[in-house]
Design an enzyme around this catalytic site. Sequence first.
Site, PDB file in Angstrom:
ATOM      1  N   ASP A  83      -2.205   5.736  18.699  1.00 42.63           N
ATOM      2  CA  ASP A  83      -2.928   6.064  19.932  1.00 42.63           C
ATOM      3  C   ASP A  83      -1.966   6.525  21.019  1.00 42.63           C
ATOM      4  OD1 ASP A  83      -5.357   5.271  18.745  1.00 42.63           O
ATOM      5  OD2 ASP A  83      -4.982   3.177  19.282  1.00 42.63           O
ATOM      6  N   HIS A  92      -8.049  -0.527  18.764  1.00 39.53           N
ATOM      7  CA  HIS A  92      -7.608   0.625  17.954  1.00 39.53           C
ATOM      8  C   HIS A  92      -8.785   1.340  17.315  1.00 39.53           C
ATOM      9  CE1 HIS A  92      -4.879   3.166  15.797  1.00 39.53           C
ATOM     10  NE2 HIS A  92      -5.185   2.667  14.611  1.00 39.53           N
ATOM     11  N   ILE A 107      -1.538  -2.141   9.729  1.00 36.08           N
ATOM     12  CA  ILE A 107      -2.022  -0.786   9.929  1.00 36.08           C
ATOM     13  C   ILE A 107      -3.438  -0.629   9.371  1.00 36.08           C
ATOM     14  CG2 ILE A 107      -1.681   1.621   9.203  1.00 36.08           C
ATOM     15  CD1 ILE A 107       1.335   1.095   9.343  1.00 36.08           C
ATOM     16  N   GLY A 130       0.844  -1.190   0.000  1.00 35.27           N
ATOM     17  CA  GLY A 130       0.000   0.000   0.000  1.00 35.27           C
ATOM     18  C   GLY A 130       0.876   1.235   0.000  1.00 35.27           C
ATOM     19  N   ASP A 189       2.028  -1.727  -4.505  1.00 34.01           N
ATOM     20  CA  ASP A 189       0.661  -1.208  -4.574  1.00 34.01           C
ATOM     21  C   ASP A 189       0.094  -1.586  -5.931  1.00 34.01           C
ATOM     22  OD1 ASP A 189      -1.720   0.213  -3.898  1.00 34.01           O
ATOM     23  OD2 ASP A 189      -0.521   1.671  -2.767  1.00 34.01           O
TER      24      ASP A 189
END
Length: 338
Positions: free
Chosen positions: A174, A201, A141, A32, A58
């Site tokens: 966070d 998350h 992620i 990505g 990607d």
Amino acid sequence: MFSRIFKPTTVCVAVRSFSSSSRANKKVAVLGASGGIGQPMSLLLKESPLISHLSLYDIVHTPGVAADLSHIETPAKVTGHKGPEELGDALTGCDVVVIPAGVPRKPGMTRQDLFNTNASIVQTLAEASATHCPKAMICIIANPVNSTVPITAEVFKKAGVFDPKRLFGVTTLDIVRANTFIAQAKGLDVSKTSCPVIGGHSGITIVPLVSQCTPKVSFGDEELAKLTKRIQEAGTEVVQAKAGAGSATLSMAFAGARFTFSLLAAMSGKEGVVECGFVESDITEAKYFSTPLLLGPNGLERNLGMGELSDFEKKLVEEALPELKANIKAGEDFAAAN
């Protein structure tokens, strides 16, 4: 209670003391890499002296991103891989795979709204990773992390190569936000402020442990509730501020790079590296839970648990668990059905 051992700027300095055999010998893939998180994160990763090969994948634009980054005067070789037919080459020989791939949040969307699209993307990338680099550290992620980590685990289990010590949901943003907001509120040096964040998350599953913050801080009940809510809803704050133009990409790129730097340093022999991460866990009744983790050469060396919680934090954990367990089950159910 748990100090931040590394930041991107300090890791590069710290690793200079390692032997040459441990330097610049890791292949890291970013899946990505052309997206809003992938590009700035790849830029940060290009600076690491622990990376010898930065492999960018990607479905569009990757050759251009790779060509651009390859001109930067740091040692890591950069290669670009575009489309499913080049995914195997991108992953073969990887030590670490970071997956920010997926669609971003837009105003009015929750992370769970992203589930149907991003679940399929993560499943496909996880299947390729299990085939081409089954021993790599996998850092997820792509949102919703509470679901995409279980999806990845189930894919690796089906392939017979699952190692829970090598799969991480990256919740570092966070912690970065908690440190920033607390330092701003108390006039502290943010580089010396450290607040662990546990749970999941998204939304109420994010549980900042302000009682364990270093240095010690105190807030009134109302102020603490507002601070906690801001940390929990910080992603929405950015989505709304960007007014449809994207989500938290730059701060997530910073946080993703920070976790990757810490993991690489631990893999290369640095001791005492601690980061929070969403992993398979028996700390609570949820199958996966984020807590401070001691990292080592083989990934997760020791789960440090939650530590001593305040009554307020105990209530937050209690409120988080039903939603967190539902998110986890959604990921497992998706993997079972696809």
